[in-house]
Design an enzyme around this catalytic site. Sequence first.
Site, PDB file in Angstrom:
ATOM      1  N   LYS A  16      36.032  42.698  45.646  1.00 53.68           N
ATOM      2  CA  LYS A  16      36.618  42.539  44.312  1.00 53.68           C
ATOM      3  C   LYS A  16      38.043  43.092  44.317  1.00 53.68           C
ATOM      4  CE  LYS A  16      32.727  40.990  42.585  1.00 53.68           C
ATOM      5  NZ  LYS A  16      32.223  40.392  43.825  1.00 53.68           N
ATOM      6  N   ASP A  17      38.861  42.567  43.402  1.00 50.49           N
ATOM      7  CA  ASP A  17      40.278  42.929  43.330  1.00 50.49           C
ATOM      8  C   ASP A  17      40.480  44.409  43.047  1.00 50.49           C
ATOM      9  OD1 ASP A  17      41.008  40.354  43.761  1.00 50.49           O
ATOM     10  OD2 ASP A  17      41.411  39.877  41.673  1.00 50.49           O
ATOM     11  N   LYS A  18      41.675  44.879  43.414  1.00 48.83           N
ATOM     12  CA  LYS A  18      42.038  46.257  43.085  1.00 48.83           C
ATOM     13  C   LYS A  18      42.435  46.376  41.620  1.00 48.83           C
ATOM     14  CE  LYS A  18      45.367  49.930  43.849  1.00 48.83           C
ATOM     15  NZ  LYS A  18      46.462  50.497  44.637  1.00 48.83           N
TER      16      LYS A  18
END
Length: 669
Positions: free
Chosen positions: A301-303
């Site tokens: 998942k994205d930061k």
Amino acid sequence: MEMTEVTGVSLKRGSLAIEDNDRVAQAEEAKRQKILDHCLTKSRDEPERVSPPSGVNVPGPPAAVSAGEGTKNSDVQLEEEEEEEEDGLFEEDEEEEEEAESFADMMKHGLTELDVGITKFVSSHQGFSGILKERYSDFVVHEIGKDGRISHLDDLSIPVDEEDPSEDVFTVLTAEEKQRLEELQRFKNKETSVAIEVIEDTKEKRTVIHQAIKSLFPGLETKTEDREGKKYIVAYHAAGKKALAKVRTAADPRKHSWPKSRGSYCHFVLYKENKDTMDAINVLSKYLRVKPNIFSYMGTKDKRAITVQEIAVLKITAQRLAHLNKCLMNFKLGNFSYQKNPLKLGELQGNHFTVVLRNITGTDEQVQQAMNSLKEIGFINYYGMQRFGTTAVPTYQVGRAILQNSWTEVMDLILKPRSGAEKGYLVKCREEWAKTRDPAAALKKLPVKRCVEGQLLRGLSKYGMKNIVSAFGIIPRNNRLMYIHSYQSYVWNNMVSKRIEEYGLRPVPGDLVLKGATATYIDEEDVDNYSIHDVVMPLPGFDVIYPKHKISEAYREMLTADNLDIDNMRHKIRDYSLSGAYRKIIIRPQNVSWEVVAYDDPKIPLFNTDVDNLEGKPPPVFASEGKYRALKMDFSLPPSTYATMAIREVLKMDTSIKNQTQLNTTWLR
């Protein structure tokens, strides 16, 4: 359905789409680190210091040392390399003194959508501007599991298990005792054992100390001894360094201490803010004193978002995991259960997104048109900008050099000085490399040894400049493959733009569709049986077929221009042989809903997170009028599709960080 193209006007329209408020984020990070340090003086656990490779999205867990690295001198060398890797984890913050230049300066040399083949839109509505990710809390991702359920953090309770030790295991040892035990565990001193006096001696107290040492310091055994009339718990290594190496590297921590009736894996929901999945797992593994490879998950998942996803970990109790909630900021663990199996990458059904676009300029009618189009038609399934890196050297260029077998170019692309700002130590490292071509000298300039540059330099120091292939093999496999996957994505984006330019948004004879996992051609007589949502296009490889129309020749021309043979995508190094795959060209999101809300304060959250709901916070109440308007949108996407590409279709704006940052700078001024 109409199709439109990116124009010079659409790239400049509107006020901004922000990717980062870095100064605020840095201040928050400093504050967070102070609190973490305070927590660590109590627990003696190592602080959070792991960064992903520079300029790269890390797609998966770090692999063990590559097979190409060799195993000479067996145990001793393995331990030395393990130690070096461990040390690299903990020294990053200590030596990271240089501040990078401003984010805007860094992005002057970044990529735009045009650079990676993203040029078309499917809808005809007039675009408008909005602020994307002004706050990371404006972008929330909930994983959709293999059973179709959306993951939520809504239960912090610990499963009742009579086998669990008492909560006292976390407090019975002093900070000094924990430090001594940790040094013993890691062979950091000359002691062969650590003796802990049992104050207020009772059998219960001794049991808790035994449990605390064994659970908090895997690899140590304990025994009770009488010394001069006093009781001591003595901790020691049962089988020397080999046992420690096994505990630290194998997915087999303390078999004998795990109840047979309990599933081997503790599954939990991880809520995290402003941290990517691999960084989060590195933090958890350091606090638990285990290797990251005992964790598994279904997708990264994205930061810069709030994300909620399921994680599994081997033979760590829910009790120990729940204890981390007291120490970690911007993390929350819950919904614990014990299962027989780990999670596997790709098992998820997709992700559900809640996105706020702030300060929108579109009228209600424009918003309605844009969102109806997204719901009914969808968006072009481009690979988003994060697939290609954020620096002046795109990842697809490295991938192309790997496929060309141009290993000197691979080395130079990763290590050479590059335009745009980077962290100071990386700049010094690149300068040293350009000046001396000495990997050992350049490596000394890097406090962060786990970045791609550091790993490659370590490989070059070990194998020499004439064996770049083996040196490159030290980089974890997932990171190496990311480069060639980036090149495939680059080709696919360009070919899809050509396909839509040539034939529009309708299936035509010669297009490809999937029947099961097999691609077949659309015949003239079958064309009316399909829609554009059925059409797929191949990522180049040796196990795919290409469309039977003009776009087939476009693939061939593009690869030929890159000195690659489309008829021979097998590489002499098996890892880098591309089999190819198929990808739908248009995606229609599911569960689409939206609302326009008015607000006055840009700092207030516009919806509740899972943690807000757990804490009983009431949902925000919106006035009928305000200084600003925001578009709150919800939608679900299948795996490997990019929410930023859906948002791009709504706004009709370039989503590259370079463009967003330049627009943001203008807006702030």
